[in-house]
Design a protein around this motif. Structure first.
Motif, PDB file in Angstrom:
ATOM      1  N   ILE A  29      64.646 -32.816  31.949  1.00 18.27           N
ATOM      2  CA  ILE A  29      65.868 -32.270  32.126  1.00 18.27           C
ATOM      3  C   ILE A  29      66.547 -32.416  33.776  1.00 18.27           C
ATOM      4  O   ILE A  29      65.862 -32.165  34.565  1.00 18.27           O
ATOM      5  N   ARG A  30      67.688 -32.804  33.683  1.00 20.02           N
ATOM      6  CA  ARG A  30      68.372 -33.001  34.892  1.00 20.02           C
ATOM      7  C   ARG A  30      67.831 -34.005  35.714  1.00 20.02           C
ATOM      8  O   ARG A  30      68.058 -33.954  37.030  1.00 20.02           O
ATOM      9  N   TYR A  32      64.715 -34.362  36.225  1.00 23.92           N
ATOM     10  CA  TYR A  32      63.281 -33.986  36.652  1.00 23.92           C
ATOM     11  C   TYR A  32      62.582 -33.802  35.534  1.00 23.92           C
ATOM     12  O   TYR A  32      62.933 -33.634  34.215  1.00 23.92           O
ATOM     13  N   GLU A  64      66.118 -24.779  44.182  1.00 20.13           N
ATOM     14  CA  GLU A  64      66.747 -25.520  42.785  1.00 20.13           C
ATOM     15  C   GLU A  64      65.854 -26.682  42.433  1.00 20.13           C
ATOM     16  O   GLU A  64      65.501 -26.845  41.129  1.00 20.13           O
ATOM     17  N   ASN A  65      65.331 -27.707  43.277  1.00 20.08           N
ATOM     18  CA  ASN A  65      64.537 -28.733  42.822  1.00 20.08           C
ATOM     19  C   ASN A  65      63.003 -28.297  42.657  1.00 20.08           C
ATOM     20  O   ASN A  65      62.219 -29.071  42.110  1.00 20.08           O
ATOM     21  N   THR A  71      70.548 -24.095  31.110  1.00 17.98           N
ATOM     22  CA  THR A  71      71.725 -23.477  30.602  1.00 17.98           C
ATOM     23  C   THR A  71      71.959 -23.288  28.877  1.00 17.98           C
ATOM     24  O   THR A  71      70.932 -23.872  28.391  1.00 17.98           O
ATOM     25  N   GLU A  74      71.431 -26.714  27.648  1.00 17.58           N
ATOM     26  CA  GLU A  74      70.132 -27.538  27.833  1.00 17.58           C
ATOM     27  C   GLU A  74      69.172 -26.846  26.801  1.00 17.58           C
ATOM     28  O   GLU A  74      68.140 -27.579  26.253  1.00 17.58           O
ATOM     29  N   THR A 106      59.614 -27.716  38.278  1.00 17.58           N
ATOM     30  CA  THR A 106      59.325 -29.145  38.655  1.00 17.58           C
ATOM     31  C   THR A 106      57.900 -29.210  38.987  1.00 17.58           C
ATOM     32  O   THR A 106      57.249 -28.293  39.426  1.00 17.58           O
TER      33      THR A 106
END
Length: 319
Positions: A29-30, A32, A64-65, A71, A74, A106
């Motif tokens: 996702i995104r 990651y 955030e990482n 969302t 998602e 992550t």
């Protein structure tokens, strides 16, 4: 009820601790590789609520990482995947359903969780999860060339499909634009257009052409000569409009087989292709384009049969 949920979570926890099971919980996702909070809760043998509360109390450790909330789009996409949907339904059932969008962690976020949860079990679970991430990265790195080849092939396939779609579109557009009109009128002076249409009708014949026309000449034969090889032609005309035998013979030498028969029961002109398709023609085809006339496709097959039957009983072959 709460006790049954805890038992269910505990059983799942034992089943999922193996690295090959953990692989099934990792999603992309995104950009990651992540694991959802509800799946991590089972792995750590804690409630999802408690896991997220621990993260919120140490929010500075989770940029955030490391951790982010999905969302609606998602989450909807993930639920559309069979494995994810099943896992989410089971986890939600075990915890009484979820009221918020899930969080995704992550590899760095999972490493941080072991420090936040502060238990020996959490440390071991984090090690197992991170080992799985490492193994998957190694697999991707070792097979990067293969994936590039697959991507290249997929790209070529998409390009080929696009080209094919464009070609089919051109064909269908052409068919649509050139679909045979059921009615066509020609005005005086449109000699070439009329000639071209009549030739296209003659060329459609696979077996036979029947022409009913009281006024024929060498111009009529010129149009009929455009037929395909092996197609038999029969002309029905009036006796007084006798076509010279040498013209018939010359035609048959090069474009066999032409037969001329006589009848006086028809006033209008018709051309019938393969005993199935018939056209009503407003003028003799020898005069195509010289005067205003129309051509109409006869849609009722019964009319074609009636015309052919009438020809059978009221004709006289040339002597």
């Amino acid at each position: 009820m709460a006790e049954n949920a805890e038992v269910l979570i505990s059983k799942k926890h034992e089943l999922l601790l193996e690295e090959d099971k953990i692989e099934n919980l990792i999603y992309c996702i995104r950009g990651y590789q992540v694991i959802l909070d509800s799946d991590l809760a089972i792995l750590y043998n804690v409630e999802t609520k408690r896991l997220n509360e621990s993260v919120k109390r140490n929010i500075k450790r989770f940029p955030e990482n490391f951790c982010f909330q999905l969302t609606e789009d998602e989450y909807t996409y993930l639920k559309s995947q069979i494995a994810t949907s099943n896992m989410e339904e089971e986890n939600a059932s075990a915890r009484g359903g979820r009221r918020y969008l899930p969080y995704a962690f992550t590899e760095q976020g999972i490493a941080m969780l072991s420090a936040v949860l502060r238990s020996d079990e959490a440390i071991q679970v984090s090690i197992n999860i991170i080992n799985t991430f490492v193994k998957m990265r190694r697999f991707l790195a070792e097979n990067a060339f293969m994936f590039d080849r697959i991507n290249s092939l997929e790209l070529k396939q998409l390009e080929y499909q696009k080209e094919s779609n464009e070609k089919f579109k051109q064909i269908f557009d052409y068919i649509s634009e050139h679909e045979e009109a059921r009615q066509k009128i020609f005005f005086d002076g449109q000699i070439y257009d009329a000639f071209s249409l009549l030739v296209s009708i003659v060329e459609k014949a696979k077996k036979s052409i029947v022409l009913i026309d009281n006024y024929i000449d060498i111009g009529t034969l010129n149009i009929l000569s455009k037929k395909q090889d092996g197609v038999n032609v029969t002309i029905y005309t009036m006796k007084k409009n006798k076509l010279p035998n040498h013209d018939i013979d010359n035609f048959n030498c090069q474009y066999p087989i032409l037969t001329v028969s006589y009848t006086n029961v028809f006033h209008d002109r018709f051309i019938i292709i393969d005993d199935l398709t018939a056209y009503h023609i407003g003028a003799s085809i020898k005069d195509a384009g010289k005067r205003c006339f129309a051509i109409n496709l006869i849609e009722d097959i019964r009319i074609v049969s009636d015309i052919l039957h009438r020809l059978e009983i009221e004709t006289e072959e040339i002597s």
